[in-house]
Design a protein around this motif. Structure first.
Motif, short mmCIF file in Angstrom:
data_model
loop_
_atom_site.label_atom_id
_atom_site.label_comp_id
_atom_site.label_asym_id
_atom_site.label_seq_id
_atom_site.Cartn_x
_atom_site.Cartn_y
_atom_site.Cartn_z
N HIS A 106 0.84 -1.20 0.00
CA HIS A 106 0.00 0.00 0.00
C HIS A 106 0.87 1.26 0.00
O HIS A 106 0.63 2.21 -0.73
CB HIS A 106 -0.93 0.03 1.23
CG HIS A 106 -1.79 -1.19 1.36
ND1 HIS A 106 -2.44 -1.53 2.53
CD2 HIS A 106 -2.11 -2.15 0.47
CE1 HIS A 106 -3.12 -2.64 2.34
NE2 HIS A 106 -2.94 -3.04 1.11
N MET A 109 2.57 1.64 -3.45
CA MET A 109 1.66 2.10 -4.51
C MET A 109 1.38 3.60 -4.37
O MET A 109 1.35 4.33 -5.37
CB MET A 109 0.35 1.31 -4.48
CG MET A 109 0.52 -0.14 -4.90
SD MET A 109 -1.05 -1.04 -5.11
CE MET A 109 -1.63 -1.16 -3.42
N ASN A 163 -5.18 -4.31 -0.46
CA ASN A 163 -5.09 -5.52 -1.30
C ASN A 163 -5.98 -6.60 -0.72
O ASN A 163 -6.18 -6.68 0.51
CB ASN A 163 -3.64 -5.97 -1.38
CG ASN A 163 -3.20 -6.74 -0.15
OD1 ASN A 163 -3.23 -7.96 -0.12
ND2 ASN A 163 -2.82 -6.01 0.91
N ILE A 348 -8.24 -4.06 -3.87
CA ILE A 348 -7.55 -4.37 -5.12
C ILE A 348 -7.12 -5.83 -5.04
O ILE A 348 -6.54 -6.25 -4.04
CB ILE A 348 -6.36 -3.40 -5.35
CG1 ILE A 348 -5.63 -3.73 -6.65
CG2 ILE A 348 -5.39 -3.38 -4.19
CD1 ILE A 348 -4.58 -2.67 -7.04
N GLY A 374 -2.30 -0.50 -8.93
CA GLY A 374 -2.64 0.39 -7.82
C GLY A 374 -2.21 1.83 -8.09
O GLY A 374 -2.95 2.78 -7.81
#
Ligand SMILES: [Zn+2]
Ligand SMILES: [Zn+2]
Length: 390
Positions: A106, A109, A163, A348, A374
């Motif tokens: 995370h 991204m 995710n 995601i 992402g």
């Protein structure tokens, strides 16, 4: 060339950052090295950086055009107290600590998106990239908000992404309304009167009362709530006694409550209290309940969820965006952001969820193949909300 490749081509640098963070996981509010990586990467892109918000939290400010409208994009930086079982090269080098929830991905991204947005600045307004500490149970998002996040960086909406193993790579799920549950905790003390186990009539048995209470608690969801309201009440601990021939004088019960609305939380709490009192009276024992609110439910606002779904669909096709997925009974401190601002938290796809790939599993790893998906999602979302002047 696909929309994703055009916006965010596969980046070996981002993959290296992701694996570096994975190899150096840090627990809640101790994300010093991770925050330093974030600061370094933001500054490398010429982004204004603010540190130490809510402890180790970092906010980057990216301006495009002259517009004053602003939004926030949020990633989480912390890892878990899990001993990693993976043997690949980028496995954790910190004993007993592991990125088993993909917060390394995370963070990476959002860094990739920040760098792309800062390089092009082809939007009109302000984007705040928020890197929060302590998502895993300690409420780092709430701490950032209490530390003045929204006053220092006023924004009209805020967005999150997690995710999700089990959703194929290259796909998304976007919920309208609840996406994650609230997570409350309760501790119940049953105060009885100890006695010789052969002479139970001389005491007041907290074990029998506790057992009855566990049974009664099962009726909260099944008999008290509207059947259309999803909730979970789980008694997860029951401690009492230490001998074969002694009725103990107290018992302790603990558990968790999950729900998707404040009203259901309140109904469960008040029903728990009534049952404790009622069972206590019936069994001649005193029962005390301590009910502690944890993360609130994470509830996406409809307009922003629709925007996120459209954004994802523009990248991967609407057939790869699930807008009807069930919410999770897990909890998430992005809930605090959504209590204060409109916004949406999307899932995601991380690829298959079998074989130890589920979140919080010692064999989990974030899927580097979705890094560019992402990044593209974040960049495209910004352009849709803050379109550049023609
Ligand atoms: Zn987690
Ligand atoms: Zn997580």
């Amino acid at each position: 060339m696909s929309a994703i490749d055009r916006i965010a081509p596969v980046s070996p640098e981002l993959k290296a950052i992701r694996r570096d963070i994975h190899a150096h996981p840090e627990l809640a509010f101790a994300e010093h090295r991770t925050a330093a990586v974030v600061v370094r990467e933001l500054q490398k892109a010429g982004i204004e950086v603010h540190q130490g918000i809510g402890g180790t939290g970092v906010v980057g400010v990216i301006r495009g055009g002259r517009g004053l409208r602003a939004i926030g994009l949020r990633a989480d930086m912390d890892a878990l107290s899990i001993t990693e079982r993976n043997t690949f090269e980028h496995r954790s080098t910190h004993a007993g600590c592991m990125h088993a929830c993909g917060h390394d991905g995370h963070t990476t991204m959002l860094l990739g998106a920040a760098q792309a947005l800062a390089a092009a600045r082809d939007f009109d307004g302000v984007v705040y990239v928020i890197f929060q500490p302590a998502e895993e149970g300690e409420g780092g998002g709430r701490v950032m908000i209490e530390d003045g996040l929204f006053e220092r960086f006023p924004m009209e909406a805020v967005f999150g992404m997690h995710n999700w193993p089990g959703i194929p790579a290259g796909q998304f799920a976007v919920h309208t309304g609840p996406v994650m549950a609230s997570a409350d905790r309760f501790d119940i003390e049953v105060f009885g009167t100890g006695a010789h186990a052969a002479m139970p009539h001389l005491g007041a048995d907290p074990v029998a009362a506790g057992a009855a209470l566990v049974q009664a608690i099962q009726t909260i969801v099944s008999r008290t709530l509207d059947p259309a309201d999803a909730a979970v009440v789980s008694v997860t601990q029951f401690h009492a006694g230490e001998a074969y021939n002694v009725i103990p004088d107290r018992a302790t019960l603990c558990g968790t409550v999950r729900a998707f609305s404040e009203s259901v939380q309140q109904r469960i709490e008040s029903r728990l209290r009534e049952l404790c009192e009622g069972v206590g009276a019936a069994f001649g024992v005193r029962i005390e309940l301590a009910y502690r609110r944890g993360y609130p439910p994470t509830i996406n606002t409809a307009a922003e969820a629709a925007l996120c779904a459209q954004t994802a669909a523009s990248l991967v096709g609407s057939e790869n965006v699930d807008t009807g997925a069930r919410p999770s009974m897990g909890a998430e401190d992005f809930a605090y952001f959504l209590q204060r601002k409109p916004g949406a938290y999307v899932w995601i796809g991380n690829g298959p969820g079998e074989g130890g790939c589920m979140l919080h599993n010692p064999n989990y790893d974030f899927n580097d193949d979705i890094l560019n998906v992402g990044v593209a999602y974040w960049v495209e979302l910004v352009k849709r909300i803050l379109p550049p002047h023609a």
